[in-house]
Design a protein around this motif. Structure first.
Motif, short mmCIF file in Angstrom:
data_model
loop_
_atom_site.label_atom_id
_atom_site.label_comp_id
_atom_site.label_asym_id
_atom_site.label_seq_id
_atom_site.Cartn_x
_atom_site.Cartn_y
_atom_site.Cartn_z
N GLY A 160 3.43 -57.00 34.98
CA GLY A 160 2.84 -55.67 34.86
C GLY A 160 2.76 -55.17 33.43
O GLY A 160 2.59 -53.98 33.18
N GLY A 161 2.88 -56.08 32.45
CA GLY A 161 2.84 -55.67 31.04
C GLY A 161 1.42 -55.67 30.49
O GLY A 161 0.53 -56.30 31.05
N GLY A 162 1.19 -54.95 29.41
CA GLY A 162 -0.13 -54.90 28.78
C GLY A 162 -0.25 -55.98 27.72
O GLY A 162 0.53 -56.93 27.69
N ASP A 163 -1.22 -55.79 26.81
CA ASP A 163 -1.47 -56.78 25.78
C ASP A 163 -0.27 -57.02 24.87
O ASP A 163 -0.03 -58.12 24.41
N GLY A 164 0.51 -55.93 24.64
CA GLY A 164 1.68 -56.03 23.77
C GLY A 164 2.71 -57.00 24.32
O GLY A 164 3.50 -57.59 23.56
N GLU A 165 2.72 -57.16 25.64
CA GLU A 165 3.67 -58.06 26.28
C GLU A 165 3.35 -59.52 26.00
O GLU A 165 4.22 -60.38 26.07
N VAL A 166 2.06 -59.80 25.75
CA VAL A 166 1.64 -61.20 25.68
C VAL A 166 2.38 -61.95 24.56
O VAL A 166 2.86 -63.07 24.78
N ASP A 167 2.55 -61.30 23.41
CA ASP A 167 3.23 -61.98 22.31
C ASP A 167 4.69 -62.27 22.66
O ASP A 167 5.22 -63.34 22.39
N ARG A 168 5.32 -61.26 23.31
CA ARG A 168 6.72 -61.45 23.69
C ARG A 168 6.84 -62.59 24.71
O ARG A 168 7.71 -63.45 24.64
N MET A 169 5.91 -62.62 25.68
CA MET A 169 5.95 -63.67 26.70
C MET A 169 5.70 -65.04 26.06
O MET A 169 6.30 -66.03 26.47
N ALA A 170 4.80 -65.08 25.07
CA ALA A 170 4.48 -66.36 24.43
C ALA A 170 5.75 -66.95 23.80
O ALA A 170 6.02 -68.15 23.92
N LYS A 171 6.57 -66.07 23.21
CA LYS A 171 7.79 -66.53 22.57
C LYS A 171 8.77 -67.02 23.65
O LYS A 171 9.36 -68.10 23.52
N GLU A 172 8.93 -66.23 24.71
CA GLU A 172 9.85 -66.62 25.79
C GLU A 172 9.43 -67.92 26.46
O GLU A 172 10.26 -68.78 26.75
N ILE A 173 8.14 -68.03 26.71
CA ILE A 173 7.63 -69.23 27.38
C ILE A 173 7.87 -70.45 26.51
O ILE A 173 8.28 -71.51 27.00
N SER A 174 7.65 -70.31 25.20
CA SER A 174 7.82 -71.49 24.36
C SER A 174 9.30 -71.88 24.27
O SER A 174 9.64 -73.06 24.27
#
Ligand code: DC
Length: 226
Positions: A160-174
């Motif tokens: 349920g996060g917006g665009d700002g979440e994508v960078d944080r998720m990219a770091k977590e996923i990697s």
């Protein structure tokens, strides 16, 4: 022994949605093995069990009854009757699952539970090691992947996060990918005979349709050779 379709791949590759759609189309059960690791991760963290306390983690796995169900079309996961469906979906629970899933005693126990489920029913089972370790003789093994950016975008929108979440998720996923791929016990990798599919630009319906065709072809070959 039931018929097993193994769907492996990293987080955000589309495994859950695709596996659910495929299971529904085939009339098979759907088993989310990541949810099992998440349950153990959440419970172990709640109890403060350190990752290197194999005996305590083994006892936790042995004592916990993990059950899958559905409420109003939404998958429900319980541990000894306690509904953990929401608790296991946080970003923190994902990290705990990834950490505790490196422990051999945890993997051995959850793999035994997964094999028992696949022995009793026709299933679409998703995870990281289903085609390589849990069911190396699965009828069809699929390794789903997508670009890291697209995977981060999907995970952010799930949470349920917006665009700002994508960078944080990219770091977590990697970080999680790195741990899942490099662990000594059953690392994330495609089985040699898996069909590898990049879902970056494909819709869910397109992926499900492709896989359904593969399953039907394999079942047809089996039927005509018996
Ligand atoms: O698929 P998921 O994001 O719910 O999985 C959570 C974590 O559990 C993942 O980072 C690694 C672990 N896992 C695993 O080691 N083996 C599986 N078969 C499924 C998940």
């Amino acid at each position: 022994m039931g018929t097993v379709i193994a769907i492996d791949g990293p987080g955000g590759a589309g495994k859950s949605t695709v596996s659910r759609g495929l299971a529904e189309a085939l009339g098979y059960a759907y088993v989310d093995t990541g949810a099992m690791y998440r349950v153990i991760g959440v419970l172990a963290a709640e109890r403060g069990i350190p990752v290197d306390d194999e005996a305590a983690l083994a006892a936790l796995c042995d004592a916990t009854e993990i059950e899958f169900g559905e409420r109003a079309g939404v998958p429900v996961v319980t541990a000894d009757g306690r509904d953990l469906s929401r608790a296991i979906r946080t970003a923190e629970a994902a990290q705990q699952a990834s950490r505790y899933s490196t422990v051999p005693a945890v993997r051995e126990r959850l793999v035994a539970k997964q094999r028992a489920i696949g022995a009793a029913a026709d299933v679409v089972m998703e995870g990281r090691d289903i085609g390589t370790v849990v069911f190396p003789d699965a009828l069809l093994k699929v390794f789903l992947d997508a670009s890291p950016r697209e995977r981060a975008r999907r995970r952010a929108s799930e949470l349920g996060g917006g665009d700002g979440e994508v960078d944080r998720m990219a770091k977590e996923i990697s970080e999680r990918d790195q741990r899942d791929r490099s662990r000594a016990h059953s690392p994330l990798r495609a089985a040699a005979d898996a069909v590898e599919l990049d879902t970056t630009t494909l819709s869910i319906d397109e992926v499900v349709a492709k896989l359904l065709e593969m399953v039907h072809r394999r079942l047809g070959v089996l039927a005509s050779s018996s």
